[in-house]
Design an enzyme around this catalytic site. Structure first.
Site, short mmCIF file in Angstrom:
data_model
loop_
_atom_site.label_atom_id
_atom_site.label_comp_id
_atom_site.label_asym_id
_atom_site.label_seq_id
_atom_site.Cartn_x
_atom_site.Cartn_y
_atom_site.Cartn_z
N SER A 198 47.17 29.51 49.94
CA SER A 198 45.86 29.54 49.28
C SER A 198 44.97 28.43 49.83
O SER A 198 45.35 27.25 49.79
CB SER A 198 46.08 29.33 47.78
OG SER A 198 44.86 29.12 47.13
N CYS A 323 46.38 26.69 35.13
CA CYS A 323 46.26 27.92 34.35
C CYS A 323 46.73 27.73 32.93
O CYS A 323 46.14 28.22 31.99
CB CYS A 323 47.05 29.07 34.96
SG CYS A 323 47.68 28.76 36.55
#
Ligand SMILES: Cc1ncc(COP(=O)(O)O)c(C=O)c1O
Length: 380
Positions: A198, A323
């Site tokens: 990522s 998250c």
């Protein structure tokens, strides 16, 4: 401000932003268009693919651009399941994976796949033998992360890859998102079939990522559309994002060569000083850990209260992963490591980049010490 939340995201390098702006304005063509602007954009995409392939020591044809780690993980896992569902319906992962792996497995379970979630030891590490014992006649996939995003444990990827050489029909997916540029991974040697990275975790931009799909491996696409990325990932490519991600990777790997020792020194200093604090429990393992993550709890304080108190003094950290920190969920990684719920609720993660200095670490420790004292006074 001292930014110690680099596992959530990193600050883009100025060169990354420059190249994004330049490509977005000067080479805005759609790489699928047949006119000159399209050909130029396609050529840039090809150059970035080649550069990323060289930097990761794989073939450029094995680099598939995605929108980031979450998409790469979903594509690897669900793409394998869809492609191989007639051959087998059993898939294996660990108890400490990122939500994008965990939830992809849960979704496949709802669609009739059997899942085995292999437990970890108290340092958050899976055992190769536990994975091997879980293998059945119809296992099609093993998905294990490289560096845990919450505590920094490095998983035995080389050993798992070696073990899986004895099971050539099982695909091996590795979530390499937290390891890129900080802990080396030999994708070729370790028999990794699918590997996720990522861009925003190594000073690239959000919404950029790669799924590496080794030559000869076939998985199903998840998106239907224009058949970009050799039909595996339809959707007009984010050319500027991809070019700037290639730059970010090159600069990060250069820092790895020159900055790893300094990064480790900063981590060791922080760990040593945190150990001296009263009622502190360190969750990051003493060995086999990445150099940029430190996870600890101060008994009696809720993680989010501590995070906000530190922020007021200019120290930016997080509770567990980005998250779960907003959802206030208790860290599933710490629970899997057998940490009590109460201690897990107090956990804090410091995560570093090559830009962080020992000076910042010293200031951070002073801020943490003062905050602990002040919070204790308020609570007493
Ligand atoms: C280990 C790991 N995998 C996957 C992801 C998801 O990556 P992205 O934010 O690019 O979707 C993260 C992000 O925190 C991560 O830490």
């Amino acid at each position: 401000m001292i930014y110690f939340d680099n596992s959530a995201t990193t600050k883009p390098f100025p060169e990354v932003i420059d190249s994004f702006v330049k490509v977005s304005s000067d080479f805005f063509g759609n790489p699928s268009s047949i006119h000159r602007l399209g050909v130029e954009a396609e050529s840039l995409l090809g150059q970035a693919r080649k550069q990323i392939g060289e930097l990761l020591q794989i073939n450029s044809g094995e680099v598939y651009f995605t929108s980031g780690g979450t998409e790469s993980n979903n594509l690897a896992i669900k793409g394998t399941a869809l492609m191989n569902r007639n051959r087998g319906k059993h898939i294996i992962t660990s108890a400490v994976e990122h939500a994008s792996v965990r939830e992809a497995f849960q979704q496949l379970k709802e669609h009739g796949f059997r899942i085995t979630v292999v437990p970890v030891d108290k340092e958050g590490r899976v055992s190769v033998s536990a994975i091997e014992e879980a293998i059945c006649h119809d296992t099609i996939l093993v998905s294990i992360m490289h560096v845990n995003n919450e505590v920094g444990t490095i998983q035995p990827i080389e050993e798992i890859g070696n073990m899986l050489k004895g099971y050539p029909k099982i695909l091996f997916h590795v979530d390499y998102v937290q390891g890129v540029g900080k802990v080396a991974l030999d994708i070729q040697k370790y028999k990794i079939d699918l590997c996720s990275i990522s861009g925003h975790k190594f000073h690239g931009l959000k919404g950029t990522g790669v799924l590496i799909v080794r030559e000869g491996i076939q998985i199903s696409p998840l998106f239907s559309g224009g058949n970009q990325e050799w039909k595996l990932r339809s959707g007009t490519e984010n050319v500027a994002g991809v070019v700037s991600m290639a730059k970010a990777l090159r600069l990060t790997l250069r820092s790895y060569e020159t900055g790893l020792r300094k990064l480790s020194e900063v981590q060791i200093y922080l760990l040593k000083e945190l150990h001296k604090l009263q009622d502190v429990v360190i969750h990051t393992p003493s060995k086999g850990r990445a150099p940029h993550i430190i996870n600890f709890s101060v008994k009696g304080f809720r993680g989010e209260v501590f995070v906000h108190a530190l922020e007021q003094k200019g120290l930016i950290v997080s509770t567990t992963s980005a998250c779960s920190s907003k959802k206030k969920a208790i860290s599933h990684t710490l629970l899997a490591m057998n940490v009590s719920k109460e201690i897990a609720e107090s956990s804090i993660r410091l995560s570093l980049s090559y830009d962080n200095t020992l000076e910042e670490a010293k200031k951070a420790i002073t801020i943490i010490q003062t905050t602990v004292t002040e919070l204790r006074e308020v609570m007493s």
